[in-house]
Design an enzyme around this catalytic site. Structure first.
Site, PDB file in Angstrom:
ATOM      1  N   SER A 147      42.429  39.313  37.301  1.00 33.86           N
ATOM      2  CA  SER A 147      42.479  38.128  36.298  1.00 33.86           C
ATOM      3  C   SER A 147      42.869  38.869  34.950  1.00 33.86           C
ATOM      4  CB  SER A 147      41.041  37.824  36.149  1.00 33.86           C
ATOM      5  OG  SER A 147      41.104  36.817  34.980  1.00 33.86           O
ATOM      6  N   TYR A 161      31.993  39.136  35.440  1.00 38.71           N
ATOM      7  CA  TYR A 161      33.372  38.653  36.070  1.00 38.71           C
ATOM      8  C   TYR A 161      34.584  39.673  35.803  1.00 38.71           C
ATOM      9  CZ  TYR A 161      37.433  35.744  37.216  1.00 38.71           C
ATOM     10  OH  TYR A 161      38.606  35.193  37.647  1.00 38.71           O
TER      11      TYR A 161
END
Ligand code: NAP
Length: 252
Positions: A147, A161
């Protein structure tokens, strides 16, 4: 369509979002597709039905990538059904609610790392066992979902995350080099803001629409736009590409 390859692809978290788009596009390219999911059997069956309606071959496979028992059973099931494995997309991943680090529980951190880091590593391990020429395999390709959050850090939202995706970045580079001579290519894609249900699962159903406005292209991306990059990295067109990390973020 790049020809009816008949190659066998396992997509973790293939039932919804980017994973589902990847399964559909891969089937169009001629892959036989194992559609993994965690709990939403209906969504997985819909992807399988769509692929079959288009003349492709697919089956749904329930397994929690954060469970070693499930991962072992999943790879055995793919072998039983399709007789091999040519490609893996380590797509399953989770976010959590907006939180600062000083508010994060152990349970949250453990879930994040188990699903987002240990899961893809276990799946890659099982894939390399089957694909590496060192282990008697005929080579293959792995794409890991990272990501852009890994670069931005996720401050005030989900640093855990972002950290899990940085682990994926290091894992991608390391594994790519480890198996480069063994016919296995390993790459990552780093999506930016993509319009899927993951944002709602983190308590922000309107995140893609809101955050889309801060993206230089002025919009969120689609799951299909990420899937196209994944399919290219899996394909022979990317035959000299390994250890790469392709950002799909509209310029973010
Ligand atoms: P999504 O729409 O929330 O879909 C997640 C998929 O993963 C579902 O198929 C879900 O299965 C499955 N899954 C969740 N936990 C699992 C587990 N423990 N074991 C097996 N499968 C599991 O997510 P997405 O937005 O498509 O994201 C896919 C990947 O892209 C993730 O790794 C995510 O971090 C990454 N990514 C997404 C974005 C974005 O903006 N959307 C941006 C950057 C990176 P069920 O349906 O059974 O729950």
């Amino acid at each position: 369509m790049s020809g009816m390859s008949g190659k066998i692809l396992l997509v973790t978290g293939g039932s919804r979002g980017i994973g589902a788009a990847t399964c559909r596009l891969a089937a169009e390219a001629g892959y036989r597709v194992a559609v993994n999911y965690a709990s939403n059997a209906k969504a997985a069956e819909t992807v399988v039905a769509d692929i079959e309606a288009g003349g492709g071959e697919a089956f749904a496979l329930k397994a929690d990538v954060g469970s070693e028992t499930d991962v072992l059973a999943m790879f055995e099931a793919v072998e039983d059904r399709f007789g091999g494995l040519d490609a893996l997309v380590n797509n399953a991943g989770v976010v959590d609610s907006l939180s600062r680090v000083d508010e994060m529980s152990f349970a949250r951190l453990e879930r994040m790392m188990r699903i987002n880091v240990i899961g893809p590593m276990l799946c890659a391990r099982e894939a390399v066992k089957r694909m590496s020429t060192r282990n008697g395999g005929k080579g293959g390709a792995i794409v890991n979902l990272s990501s852009i959050a890994a670069r931005l850090g996720g401050a005030g939202q989900y640093i855990d995350y972002a950290a899990s995706k940085n682990a994926i970045n290091a894992f991608t580079v390391g594994l790519a080099r480890e198996v480069a001579e063994e016919g296995v290519r390993v790459n990552a894609v780093s999506p930016g803001i993509i319009d899927t249900e993951i944002h709602a699962s983190g308590g922000q159903p309107d995140r893609a629409e809101k955050m889309g406005r801060v993206v230089p292209m002025q919009r969120a991306g689609t799951a299909e736009e990420v899937a196209a990059a994944i399919l290219w990295l899996l394909s022979d067109e990317a035959s000299y590409t390994t250890g790469a990390n392709l950002e799909i973020g509209g310029g973010r």
